[in-house]
Design an enzyme around this catalytic site. Structure first.
Site, PDB file in Angstrom:
ATOM      1  N   TYR A 119     -72.043 123.457 -17.438  1.00 55.18           N
ATOM      2  CA  TYR A 119     -70.736 122.904 -17.804  1.00 55.18           C
ATOM      3  C   TYR A 119     -69.820 124.001 -18.348  1.00 55.18           C
ATOM      4  O   TYR A 119     -68.651 124.101 -17.968  1.00 55.18           O
ATOM      5  CB  TYR A 119     -70.915 121.794 -18.840  1.00 55.18           C
ATOM      6  CG  TYR A 119     -69.634 121.104 -19.246  1.00 55.18           C
ATOM      7  CD1 TYR A 119     -68.987 120.236 -18.365  1.00 55.18           C
ATOM      8  CD2 TYR A 119     -69.072 121.306 -20.495  1.00 55.18           C
ATOM      9  CE1 TYR A 119     -67.813 119.601 -18.729  1.00 55.18           C
ATOM     10  CE2 TYR A 119     -67.902 120.670 -20.872  1.00 55.18           C
ATOM     11  CZ  TYR A 119     -67.276 119.817 -19.988  1.00 55.18           C
ATOM     12  OH  TYR A 119     -66.114 119.191 -20.346  1.00 55.18           O
ATOM     13  N   SER A 169     -62.050 122.454 -21.881  1.00 54.29           N
ATOM     14  CA  SER A 169     -62.911 121.910 -22.925  1.00 54.29           C
ATOM     15  C   SER A 169     -63.058 122.967 -24.017  1.00 54.29           C
ATOM     16  O   SER A 169     -62.798 124.150 -23.787  1.00 54.29           O
ATOM     17  CB  SER A 169     -64.293 121.561 -22.355  1.00 54.29           C
ATOM     18  OG  SER A 169     -65.233 121.302 -23.381  1.00 54.29           O
TER      19      SER A 169
END
Length: 358
Positions: A227, A214
């Site tokens: 995350y 990501s």
């Protein structure tokens, strides 16, 4: 590729104008001082400015150059997280290209919709497998299933694509240790577990490993430490693996999507309610409900403004599997997040922190 929206176009133009003004006012003086210090002539300043601007334009506007392609026939790929989202879309995309696809689905044994759609294709090149990436047993069974389906003339497994993942939000003091562990177990340890299990087959085929990270695997974000940590780990694992597998001719690519969120505002709201209720009295008192609500609204806004067209991500994953010379990193993201990523990863932290105050 998806079309650039008008706000993104305006942002890019303004950024380019700002860069141009900076180049015109202060960069020549800085470069002039630098070249004199190094003993070069004044002509070097002009050449340096032109070169820097050319590099910027190439980074932003240069399309991907053709790098050859591999033959798809008889090549098999294993994909995790095929119930929904990127995994589901990639499974169908690679199948249409002619790959033999092994689609790992978490909800296959529960008749999940994604698994049923893939199974209903009724094609011998589409194989749907039960897979929980957090389970050693599921992963081992998936490996044996892939081996049993591969024909003798198929040399190993061409690719493994680690897509299965989970997302969450919440500031550090609002996030319990169990949530940190849960996200790491799926996003990081799941990626490592699946990759290690399939590496012998990948090495046999001199194939590919494609890991989905990501943009938050490269930069921090307030309220998303759980995350970010898991995706930073995927980045480190992938880099180390790439170095180690060069000897075998195996190529490792990292996909770093931008703001693509599959969370709904309703899900964020219900999750926020749970986080608030489970937090200690002292944390709730110190931070206050108004602060917590602002963070929740920011998360809802980020998800609402996320990119809806996932084709750039699917094309990036497909390129990593089919190009003779795949990139080490793919960054399918819109202009705003691309610029923000460059600023946060290249400028001094003190300057970047001032530009992006949370």
């Amino acid at each position: 590729m998806s079309r650039v929206s008008h706000p993104q176009m305006v942002l890019l133009v303004l950024f380019s104008m700002g860069l141009t003004l900076s180049l015109g006012f202060w960069l020549p003086e800085l470069l002039s001082w630098a070249v004199k210090l190094l003993g070069f002539t004044d002509e070097t300043v002009t050449h340096s400015i032109v070169l820097m601007y050319l590099l910027f334009v190439l980074c932003v506007a240069m399309p991907s150059l053709p790098r050859g392609s591999v033959k798809v026939e008889h090549k098999a790929v294993f994909i995790t997280g095929c119930d929904t989202g990127f995994g589901f879309a990639l499974a169908k995309h690679l199948h249409a290209q002619g790959f033999i696809v092994f689609a790992g689905c978490l909800l296959k044994d529960k008749n999940g919709e994604g698994a049923q759609v893939l199974e209903n294709m009724k094609c011998d090149r589409m194989n749907v497998l039960q897979l929980n990436v957090c389970s050693d047993e599921d992963v081992a069974q998936a490996v044996e299933s892939v081996k049993s389906h591969l024909k003798e003339n198929e040399k190993g497994l061409w690719g493994v694509v680690n897509i299965a993942g989970d997302s969450s939000f919440g500031e550090v003091e609002f996030t319990g240790m169990e949530r940190y562990k849960e996200l790491a177990d799926v996003n990081l340890w799941g990626t490592i577990r699946v990759t290690k299990a399939f590496l012998p087959l990948i090495r046999k085929a001199t194939g590919r490993v494609v890991n989905i990270s990501s943009m938050f695997g490269c930069m921090g974000q307030a309220g998303q430490s759980s995350y970010c940590i898991s995706k930073y780990g995927v980045e480190a694992f992938s880099d180390c693996l790439r170095y180690e597998l060069q000897h075998w001719g195996v190529k490792v690519s990292i996909i770093e999507p931008g703001n693509y969120s599959f969370l709904t505002r309703e899900h964020i709201g219900s999750t926020a309610d749970t986080i608030w209720k489970e937090s200690s009295d002292s944390v709730r008192e110190d931070y206050g409900k108004s602060h917590f609500d602002r963070r929740t609204m920011a998360m809802k806004s980020q998800c609402s403004n996320g990119s809806k067209d996932i084709s750039p991500v699917i094309n990036a994953m497909a390129d990593a599997l089919t190009s003779k010379y795949p990139y080490r990193r793919y960054r399918p993201m819109d202009t705003y997040w691309w610029i923000r990523l460059q600023i946060l990863t290249h400028l001094p932290d003190a300057i970047a922190d001032m530009m992006y105050k949370y």
